[in-house]
Enzyme design. Structure first.
Site, PDB file in Angstrom:
ATOM      1  N   VAL A 123       0.819  -1.227   0.000  1.00 48.12           N
ATOM      2  CA  VAL A 123       0.000   0.000   0.000  1.00 48.12           C
ATOM      3  C   VAL A 123       0.852   1.275   0.000  1.00 48.12           C
ATOM      4  CG1 VAL A 123      -1.938  -1.143   1.198  1.00 48.12           C
ATOM      5  CG2 VAL A 123      -0.268   0.165   2.520  1.00 48.12           C
ATOM      6  N   ASP A 124       0.272   2.334  -0.572  1.00 48.52           N
ATOM      7  CA  ASP A 124       0.934   3.645  -0.611  1.00 48.52           C
ATOM      8  C   ASP A 124       0.391   4.567   0.472  1.00 48.52           C
ATOM      9  OD1 ASP A 124       2.157   2.790  -2.982  1.00 48.52           O
ATOM     10  OD2 ASP A 124       0.393   3.433  -4.141  1.00 48.52           O
TER      11      ASP A 124
END
Ligand code: PLP
Ligand code: CA
Length: 302
Positions: free
Chosen positions: A21-22
């Site tokens: 995830v970012d």
């Protein structure tokens, strides 16, 4: 256990989650704080995730404060979070009206507190009601006619510690007598931590009162509605498949994450208990669960 069931956050799962995830979307009450008390390990967790280059966003259903007031609350707790990274259901109500081209000529009636009034005013809308109407009394006598401002084009209902019969009637009349009047709910949480030590009736109870009176369902702008996510995606260059929603409530936070295509992590530091999560009657299953956000740091450092 069923194939659907969530997994416990392990060191491997934590590494894999952070790698995939970012951005992390954090619910506030029950995750970052409980009432006015910071939850243990939160500063270390946020610091580590920022160091790893993750975008952090904070999403709360609590409409009692504005984004600016929440930024101050974070600061009081020793956390530096700019307004732009905070999404409250009070702000969501104002943005909903803006995105739907609500005419600034019309007024908004508010059953709620200063957070909603502040966000509506910042967005350029004329509004009234709120704490001031909490002092108003009515006499239910024969021939008493309760009048209202016909230029009200939207009613916003959120948590209101000064909720009373006057406001219920005002909001109901606006909605009932003007078929075009919008009925907006900031959120429908059944309970909330109005204090650090107890749960209290949440905004959902006030929404239910008005909804019952007008026999209409509101437009919900807070979690689990996807409205806030649409708005959030306009503000940041992010993809929901590379985001993780971290929350303590299944029917708001986890459902919000699932409705919008995020990965989901339930923390047991708030309202949901492990037996509730694993009860056969529960239909909302996060991808992962753990005791608190502090575990992320502990597991990543193993
Ligand atoms: N609404 C109110 C009035 C609350 O007091 C709370 C929690 O304290 C909530 C909503 C839930 O907030 P969150 O979405 O941050 O868990
Ligand atoms: Ca919460």
């Amino acid at each position: 256990r069923k194939a659907m069931a969530e997994g416990l956050l392990t060191a491997d799962a934590a590494r894999s989650l952070v790698g995939s995830v970012d951005a992390f979307l954090f619910d506030c009450d029950g995750v970052i704080w409980k009432g006015d008390e910071l939850i243990q390990g939160v500063p270390e967790t946020l610091e580590l995730l920022r160091k790893l280059g993750k975008k952090l966003v904070f999403v709360t259903n609590n409409s009692r404060k504005s984004r600016r007031q929440y930024s101050k609350k974070f600061k009081t707790l020793g956390l530096e979070v700019p307004e732009e990274e905070i999404f409250t259901s009070s702000f969501a109500a104002a943005m909903f009206l803006k995105l739907n081209n609500f005419s600034p000529e019309k007024k908004v009636y508010v059953v709620g507190e200063d957070g909603i009034l502040d966000e509506l005013k910042l967005a350029g809308f004329e509004c009234f009601g709120g704490p001031e109407d909490g002092k108003k009394n009515i006499m239910l006598e024969a021939n008493f006619y309760f009048d209202h401002d016909k230029s009200v084009g939207a009613v916003v209902v959120g948590l209101d510690q000064y909720f009373n019969y006057y406001k219920m009637q005002y909001a109901s009349l606006c909605i009932r007598e003007n078929p075009g009047c919008l009925f907006i709910a900031t959120n429908r949480d059944p309970t909330g931590h109005m204090t650090s030590v107890q749960e209290w009736p949440g905004a959902g109870t006030m929404v239910a009162a008005v909804s019952c009176s007008v026999q209409k369902e509101p437009i919900v702008v807070g979690k689990p509605s996807s409205f806030l996510m649409d708005f959030l995606l306009k503000s940041f260059n992010l993809e929901t498949s590379r985001m993780c929603m971290v929350g303590d409530r299944l029917d708001t936070d986890i459902l919000f994450g699932q409705n919008t295509g995020c990965k989901t992590l339930l923390v047991l530091s708030g309202v949901t208990t492990l037996p509730e999560l694993q009860d056969a009657s529960n239909t909302i299953h996060p991808d992962l669960y753990t005791n608190s956000v502090h575990d992320l740091v502990k597991l990543l450092q193993q």
